[in-house]
Scaffold this active site. Structure first.
Site, PDB file in Angstrom:
ATOM      1  N   LYS A 182     -15.441   3.190   9.512  1.00  0.00           N
ATOM      2  CA  LYS A 182     -14.455   2.107   9.476  1.00  0.00           C
ATOM      3  C   LYS A 182     -14.591   1.342   8.168  1.00  0.00           C
ATOM      4  O   LYS A 182     -15.665   0.938   7.786  1.00  0.00           O
ATOM      5  CB  LYS A 182     -14.727   1.215  10.693  1.00  0.00           C
ATOM      6  CG  LYS A 182     -14.237  -0.167  10.670  1.00  0.00           C
ATOM      7  CD  LYS A 182     -12.750  -0.247  10.958  1.00  0.00           C
ATOM      8  CE  LYS A 182     -12.276  -1.651  10.655  1.00  0.00           C
ATOM      9  NZ  LYS A 182     -12.433  -2.034   9.258  1.00  0.00           N
ATOM     10  N   HIS A 198       4.533   5.229  13.258  1.00  0.00           N
ATOM     11  CA  HIS A 198       3.414   5.590  12.369  1.00  0.00           C
ATOM     12  C   HIS A 198       2.045   5.328  12.987  1.00  0.00           C
ATOM     13  O   HIS A 198       1.026   5.739  12.461  1.00  0.00           O
ATOM     14  CB  HIS A 198       3.533   4.879  11.029  1.00  0.00           C
ATOM     15  CG  HIS A 198       2.981   3.478  11.016  1.00  0.00           C
ATOM     16  ND1 HIS A 198       3.378   2.492  11.889  1.00  0.00           N
ATOM     17  CD2 HIS A 198       2.065   2.896  10.212  1.00  0.00           C
ATOM     18  CE1 HIS A 198       2.734   1.378  11.628  1.00  0.00           C
ATOM     19  NE2 HIS A 198       1.926   1.583  10.622  1.00  0.00           N
ATOM     20  N   HIS A 212       3.387   7.044   5.284  1.00  0.00           N
ATOM     21  CA  HIS A 212       4.215   6.138   6.080  1.00  0.00           C
ATOM     22  C   HIS A 212       4.635   4.862   5.354  1.00  0.00           C
ATOM     23  O   HIS A 212       5.190   3.964   5.966  1.00  0.00           O
ATOM     24  CB  HIS A 212       3.635   5.876   7.477  1.00  0.00           C
ATOM     25  CG  HIS A 212       2.199   5.466   7.533  1.00  0.00           C
ATOM     26  ND1 HIS A 212       1.279   6.065   8.357  1.00  0.00           N
ATOM     27  CD2 HIS A 212       1.539   4.506   6.888  1.00  0.00           C
ATOM     28  CE1 HIS A 212       0.109   5.476   8.216  1.00  0.00           C
ATOM     29  NE2 HIS A 212       0.243   4.530   7.338  1.00  0.00           N
ATOM     30  N   CYS A 247       0.551   4.739   1.921  1.00  0.00           N
ATOM     31  CA  CYS A 247      -0.485   4.689   2.937  1.00  0.00           C
ATOM     32  C   CYS A 247      -0.099   5.813   3.898  1.00  0.00           C
ATOM     33  O   CYS A 247       1.079   5.998   4.188  1.00  0.00           O
ATOM     34  CB  CYS A 247      -0.417   3.332   3.627  1.00  0.00           C
ATOM     35  SG  CYS A 247      -1.767   3.083   4.762  1.00  0.00           S
ATOM     36  N   SER A 292      -5.452   8.943  19.153  1.00  0.00           N
ATOM     37  CA  SER A 292      -4.375   9.167  18.195  1.00  0.00           C
ATOM     38  C   SER A 292      -3.558  10.380  18.646  1.00  0.00           C
ATOM     39  O   SER A 292      -3.957  11.091  19.556  1.00  0.00           O
ATOM     40  CB  SER A 292      -4.967   9.430  16.809  1.00  0.00           C
ATOM     41  OG  SER A 292      -5.747   8.339  16.404  1.00  0.00           O
ATOM     42  N   LEU A 322     -11.776   6.799   9.040  1.00  0.00           N
ATOM     43  CA  LEU A 322     -11.956   8.254   9.052  1.00  0.00           C
ATOM     44  C   LEU A 322     -12.617   8.575  10.388  1.00  0.00           C
ATOM     45  O   LEU A 322     -13.666   8.010  10.698  1.00  0.00           O
ATOM     46  CB  LEU A 322     -12.888   8.638   7.894  1.00  0.00           C
ATOM     47  CG  LEU A 322     -13.085  10.088   7.473  1.00  0.00           C
ATOM     48  CD1 LEU A 322     -13.993  10.138   6.255  1.00  0.00           C
ATOM     49  CD2 LEU A 322     -13.602  11.021   8.519  1.00  0.00           C
ATOM     50  N   ASP A 366       0.853  -1.188   0.000  1.00  0.00           N
ATOM     51  CA  ASP A 366       0.000   0.000   0.000  1.00  0.00           C
ATOM     52  C   ASP A 366       0.893   1.244   0.000  1.00  0.00           C
ATOM     53  O   ASP A 366       1.102   1.900   1.021  1.00  0.00           O
ATOM     54  CB  ASP A 366      -0.938   0.002   1.212  1.00  0.00           C
ATOM     55  CG  ASP A 366      -2.132   0.930   0.985  1.00  0.00           C
ATOM     56  OD1 ASP A 366      -2.175   1.585  -0.082  1.00  0.00           O
ATOM     57  OD2 ASP A 366      -3.005   0.998   1.854  1.00  0.00           O
TER      58      ASP A 366
END
Lengths: 143, 485
Positions: B484, B408, B334, B100, B390, B207, B97
């Protein structure tokens, strides 16, 4: 089930072992194991459309990689969930080949209990082997 | 983790594995972790970070960050800088990915103002930012347009009206990394990705609507420099990547590198997932150009998602997004390999820095960060599990010890299968709602896999990076709404 998920070799990804008395059975099991990471109940995938895969690779190991990668490709490119109906192996000179008949349908979140996307087939601890009982493979899928 | 022969504890949070540990190691390896984080790391981390230390052209040391865990090829949390003349480029050091990353967006709203509209906001975001297996976006474009878009990244989005000029300024590489060449990407990669701009994907992608409590601001001056000024201010954070396009680019070149690595370039590696090619070879340069397209696809993806978020907030609050203070703090990658200049033994050298599950964290005054953050250092966005919270950190001068890299996220500690055995998606959703976190998910099983206890304690991870002097805490965010994938 001719495949089982492995707990102890991948923290964030999905690892499985697939087995079959023949290489064709093992390939079919590995294909289902890959789809079953994305969809909870494979029986919920109806055979509304078919796709024929004609794939080749340097050896059996990379041929399985190509088959699983093909399923992931159609999941994104055409939003298709596919299952292998039958697969025939062959060799073309020094190349390994297969022709697979697959069937399935477009993703429908109202009928398919979806889990997570498979991003790719990794080669970490990847293994395809002929054993006394038949064939087996270990695969880690990137989630 | 089992005891590792010869491992040397350099400080409370740095562990060094010397080159004598494994045949073929060209440089030592260092793991950044507190005693607790180190003991809990799986053994694969040591094996993988020392495998990385064997790659041709690696400079300094191979690193693993405190959120590190077993991956494929590199560990997640792995950092390696390669000499651009003699070194290699490896898709296994970047991840499937590609780019990402995380994006953080401000609002001038408080929790009190948002709470009455929370359900409506999350429900609308869930509709407008498609998530889950094989999800496709709301933008219709041709494959040719997509090829054009991946050369331009977030700049393409601005041309379409999806964003503000300031968003580009507040994105790594200005939202468009140089050297992207769409002639180096396959048709299959385009076919997998051209309908996916503006989508979250699944797994650990999300999100969130989050709140900054006053007690969770650790440095008011830095927080204010990044736009966090109100008590209980609401922000948005999201995590996603380059979707099927990036996954296919990595897969294409992994296969190509396996074919040429040994035969053409006589490179032998310890794990096929470390397949690589000399950076200066045709194959290496082609991958770099294709990977840069994937980096740009991801910037475009997050830019369109930001646009959707602004649309939704604007509709619900019946106010202009600018009036709602919806400025972007920053966008970090990341999973990348980037050309950067770093001091090595007193000499400034151009290096290809691979970061896989690690974030660039440039210190104050460094080139490559927005003018507005020149004094504060580069914002670093760490996504925690959906239940715990976070962080916003900043890069510091001490980051030179890791080529200015830090963690990350919180890093998984429990396998997906174990998590699914232990947690039930529907119950988790109800429990989270009872705790004031409203969740919409594309998959209940997928939700269970992302339960909080499946991850390391993000506070431990952040503390370890601060103690090591590779990044500094600014603020901690608590989720109140979550979409999610």
């Amino acid at each position: 089930m001719p495949y089982r998920y492995l707990d102890d070799i991948a923290t964030a990804d999905a690892a499985f072992e697939a087995k079959g008395a023949t290489i064709e059975e093992m390939f079919t099991a590995a294909a289902d194991a890959t789809m079953n990471v994305m969809v909870e109940d494979l029986q919920s995938i109806q055979a509304r459309t078919t796709k024929r895969f004609d794939l080749e690779a340097d050896d059996w190991e990379m041929l399985l990689f190509a088959l699983l990668q093909e399923l992931i490709y159609f999941k994104d490119a055409e939003r298709l969930l596919l299952r292998v109906l039958n697969v025939k192996m062959g060799a073309d000179g020094s190349r390994a080949r297969l022709v697979a008949e697959t069937a399935g349908e477009e993703i429908d979140a109202s009928r398919h209990a979806l889990i997570v996307d498979v991003k790719a087939v990794t080669l970490h601890k990847y293994r395809v082997e002929q054993t006394h009982e038949g064939w087996e493979a270990t695969v880690i899928l990137d989630i | 983790m089992a005891s590792v022969k010869d491992i040397r504890r350099i400080s409370d949070v740095v562990w060094e594995i010397p080159v004598s540990y494994k045949e073929g190691m060209r440089v030592p390896a260092r793991i950044y972790a507190s005693e607790k984080l180190y003991r809990d790391m799986d053994e694969g981390v040591v094996e993988q970070v020392t495998n990385v230390a064997t790659l041709p052209g690696i400079v300094g040391r191979a690193y693993c960050m405190p959120d590190g865990h077993w991956g494929y090829g590199f560990p997640i949390g792995g950092v390696a800088a390669m000499d651009t003349r003699t070194g290699v480029i490896s898709p296994g050091g970047i991840g499937f990915d590609v780019n990402c990353g995380m994006r953080l967006v401000l609002t001038s709203l408080t929790e009190e103002e948002v709470k009455p509209h929370l359900r409506q906001l999350v429900d609308r975001l869930f509709q407008r930012v498609p998530a889950g297996v094989g999800s496709s976006g709301l933008i219709k474009m041709t494959q040719d347009e997509f090829r054009h878009a991946v050369e331009l990244g977030a700049r393409w989005c601005l041309k379409q009206g999806f964003g503000w000029l300031d968003d580009l300024e507040k994105t790594e590489e200005g939202g468009c990394v140089a050297g992207a060449d769409a002639t180096k990407i396959s048709d299959r990669a385009v076919e997998r990705g051209y309908k996916q701009i503006g989508t979250l994907g699944s797994g650990n992608h999300y999100l969130e609507i989050q709140v900054v409590k006053p007690s969770n601001v650790f440095d008011e001056k830095l927080a204010s420099a990044f736009g966090i000024t109100l008590p209980n201010q609401v922000v948005l954070m999201f995590h996603c990547g380059s979707r099927g396009f990036g996954h296919q680019v990595a897969t294409d070149y992994l296969q190509l590198f396996l074919k040429v690595m040994e035969k053409k370039y006589s490179i032998r590696i310890l794990d096929r997932e470390l397949a690589c090619a000399p950076f200066q070879s045709r194959e290496g340069q082609d991958y770099f150009a294709a990977m840069n397209c994937a980096i740009n696809m991801s910037f475009a993806n997050r830019q369109v998602i930001l646009h959707r978020i602004r649309e939704v907030f604007s509709e619900v609050f019946k106010r202009d997004p600018a009036d709602l203070g919806m400025r972007q703090v920053y966008d970090v990658s990341h999973n990348t390999a980037k050309l950067e200049k770093h001091l090595v033994e007193g000499q400034l050298r151009e290096l290809l820095v691979h970061r896989k599950g690690a974030t660039r964290a440039f210190g104050p005054g460094m080139a490559g960060i927005p003018d507005a953050y020149r004094e504060s250092g580069q914002p670093v966005i760490l996504g925690g599990s959906m239940e715990t919270g976070s962080y916003l950190l900043t890069g510091v001068a001490g980051g030179e010890q890791t080529f200015f890299s830090t963690a990350h996220g919180s890093g998984r500690t429990m396998s997906r299968k174990q998590a699914k055995k232990r947690f039930q998606g529907k119950k988790l959703l109800a429990d989270m709602e009872a705790r004031g976190i409203y969740v919409r998910t594309a998959s209940f099983a997928g939700l269970a896999e992302e339960a909080g206890p499946a991850y390391k304690d993000i506070d431990d991870v952040v503390e370890a990076t601060e103690e090591a002097g590779i990044s500094k805490r600014v603020a901690r965010f608590l989720p109140i709404g979550n979409v999610k994938g």
